[in-house]
Scaffold this active site. Structure first.
Site, mmCIF file in Angstrom:
data_model
loop_
_atom_site.group_PDB
_atom_site.id
_atom_site.type_symbol
_atom_site.label_atom_id
_atom_site.label_comp_id
_atom_site.label_asym_id
_atom_site.label_seq_id
_atom_site.Cartn_x
_atom_site.Cartn_y
_atom_site.Cartn_z
ATOM 1 N N HIS A 1 0.860 -1.190 0.000
ATOM 2 C CA HIS A 1 0.000 0.000 0.000
ATOM 3 C C HIS A 1 0.894 1.238 0.000
ATOM 4 O O HIS A 1 0.651 2.158 -0.769
ATOM 5 C CB HIS A 1 -0.933 -0.023 1.201
ATOM 6 C CG HIS A 1 -1.959 1.055 1.164
ATOM 7 N ND1 HIS A 1 -2.801 1.243 0.093
ATOM 8 C CD2 HIS A 1 -2.275 2.038 2.058
ATOM 9 C CE1 HIS A 1 -3.595 2.280 0.316
ATOM 10 N NE2 HIS A 1 -3.294 2.785 1.503
ATOM 11 N N GLU B 1 3.051 -1.109 7.952
ATOM 12 C CA GLU B 1 3.097 -2.102 6.867
ATOM 13 C C GLU B 1 4.491 -2.717 6.746
ATOM 14 O O GLU B 1 4.633 -3.917 6.506
ATOM 15 C CB GLU B 1 2.682 -1.463 5.541
ATOM 16 C CG GLU B 1 2.492 -2.491 4.426
ATOM 17 C CD GLU B 1 1.970 -1.885 3.135
ATOM 18 O OE1 GLU B 1 2.064 -0.646 2.969
ATOM 19 O OE2 GLU B 1 1.473 -2.641 2.286
ATOM 20 N N HIS C 1 -1.187 8.468 -4.901
ATOM 21 C CA HIS C 1 -2.211 7.661 -4.246
ATOM 22 C C HIS C 1 -3.547 7.948 -4.930
ATOM 23 O O HIS C 1 -4.100 9.034 -4.798
ATOM 24 C CB HIS C 1 -2.275 8.010 -2.765
ATOM 25 C CG HIS C 1 -3.112 7.062 -1.958
ATOM 26 N ND1 HIS C 1 -3.893 6.077 -2.529
ATOM 27 C CD2 HIS C 1 -3.283 6.952 -0.605
ATOM 28 C CE1 HIS C 1 -4.506 5.412 -1.574
ATOM 29 N NE2 HIS C 1 -4.156 5.914 -0.408
#
Length: 455
Positions: free
Chosen positions: A347, A358, A381
């Site tokens: 991500h 993450e 993003h």
């Protein structure tokens, strides 16, 4: 009520739980007794995680997939940009008031209205969706399936975070003397979150289940999961899945007000990262049930996993609980272990908390032989489209063995393990994982394989 081993069990009454055989229950090891990371074992708090070797659910075959973003239109454009390490991010020139940040803008949408028959759906988001639909033979596939399958067996599941809200923003900026919307924006279709799916349904002639998923950054990936479920449950014979999100003031200024946007191009997983870059994209695929006669080079959605942190409105769970659950759930459905995954599209937004959590999750769960990167340094993003866009990038890795590095990262965060890939690599992989972790703790992971599913 405890009973001794070998004694008959007394009848249970309502409200009683399971019987426990007398004796001590084995205790989980204390936290400080857990093996050191990385590579010493895979643990979730105090419980060991067994390698997921469960039987796979029925995989879904991917008939066609495509993406359109600031890198260009179609798979070839994305592959070329990734190979050349050419970012599509540029200085913000979209907002009506100054905002120092980088954006991933798709050029030409302002001069590309929808065809006249669909004029009531016209808006930036649907223009982007229409541009995306016409790449890589996707729209022809939709029409071909429409001719040989009942329309009510053809479903649409798409993700978006803000749909066509940019037109609503414009309508409020241009209110007439009576306080009403200007005449050209008095179109209810574009002032509601189902605008994207509604337009796709009308453009494609597919009239099966039609769903808009708006769970922030996990929307596009969750649309893939929803489509797979419909096929597995026998509700549809084919499903258009994906996501589309376009630039708008609500997201650009909204993320800026949260101090989450970077004044420069984002740098995922870099120790000096200072925020995200917002982009726009449309990415779609057509899923059908996998069959024994699938081509040897067919690509499959082998597994998906979804979870909710239930922790905070914007921050991820500090120990990555939800992210880990989604990842393991996807692996379980695919019948794979972490060691089977060759590449992970992370991500990796370049926000401080997401990347830290993450990175720790990947370091603790996957071996050093699994390579991982974030591609948001290329595209920004793209929010509700991110899961769908990065699904296509993951599938390109499967097809071509091109594993993109992490553009913009030069000094990795200390939480990153040996899995983080900074430079591009050429390496054939048979199974890839794509992660999407959204605001509100909404998480989704997808596992893709080539050949005969997970074999």
């Amino acid at each position: 009520m405890p009973v001794a081993r070998g004694e008959p069990l007394p009848p249970r009454t309502a409200g009683q739980g399971r019987y426990r055989v007398a004796g001590k229950c084995p205790r989980a090891p204390a936290r400080d007794a857990l093996p050191a990371r990385p590579g010493a074992g895979h643990w979730l708090y105090s419980r060991p995680i067994r390698p997921p070797r469960f039987p796979s659910v029925q995989a879904c075959r991917i008939l066609v997939h495509t993406a359109t973003s600031c890198l260009g239109s179609g798979r070839a454009a994305h592959l070329e940009a990734l190979a050349a390490r050419r970012s599509g991010l540029s200085a913000n020139d979209w907002t009506t008031t100054p905002l120092a940040t980088a954006i991933g803008r798709v050029p030409g949408l302002e001069s590309a209205p929808l065809p006249a028959d669909w004029a009531r759906w016209d808006c930036r988001n649907n223009r982007l969706a229409w541009l995306g639909l016409r790449q890589d033979g996707l729209f022809d596939t939709l029409l071909e399936l429409r001719t040989r399958l009942p329309a009510h067996r053809l479903g649409i599941a798409v993700g978006t975070s803000t749909a066509s809200i940019a037109e609503t923003e414009r309508a409020y900026r241009e209110l007439d003397a009576d306080g009403g919307f200007p005449a050209d924006l008095r179109r209810p279709e574009i002032h509601q979150p189902h605008s994207l799916a509604g337009f796709l349904q009308e453009a494609s002639g597919w009239h099966g289940p039609c769903l808009t998923i708006s769970t922030a950054c996990s929307s596009g990936a969750k649309a893939w999961a929803a489509g797979a479920r419909w096929l597995q449950q026998g509700l549809c014979d084919a499903v258009l899945v994906g996501g589309c999100d376009s630039l708008c003031g609500s997201t650009l200024h909204g993320f800026a007000s949260l101090q989450l946007t970077s004044p420069q191009a984002c740098r995922p997983f870099d120790a000096g990262r200072d925020g995200i870059s917002i982009g726009e994209a449309a990415a779609f695929a057509v899923l059908v049930r996998a069959g024994e006669d699938d081509p040897a080079n067919a690509q499959h959605l082998a597994g998906y996993g979804e979870s909710a942190d239930a922790h905070h409105m914007s921050a991820p769970h500090p120990e990555g609980l939800g992210a880990r659950m989604a990842t393991l759930d996807a692996l379980r459905r695919a019948g794979l272990a972490p060691t089977d995954i060759g590449y992970i599209n992370l991500h990796g937004t370049a926000s401080r908390l997401n990347d830290e959590v993450e990175a720790a999750m990947v370091t603790g769960l996957f071996p050093a032989t699994t390579l991982a990167s974030s591609t948001k340094g290329w595209t920004g993003h793209t929010l509700g489209a991110a899961g769908a866009l990065e699904a296509t990038i993951s599938l390109l890795a499967l097809e071509h063995g091109l594993l993109p590095g992490t553009l913009g990262c030069t000094q990795p965060d200390p939480a990153c393990g040996p899995q983080l890939l900074l430079e591009n690599a050429r390496h054939p992989v048979d199974a890839v994982l794509s992660n999407s972790f959204g605001f509100g703790g909404s998480n989704a992971s997808l596992v893709f394989t080539r050949g005969n599913g997970h074999d």
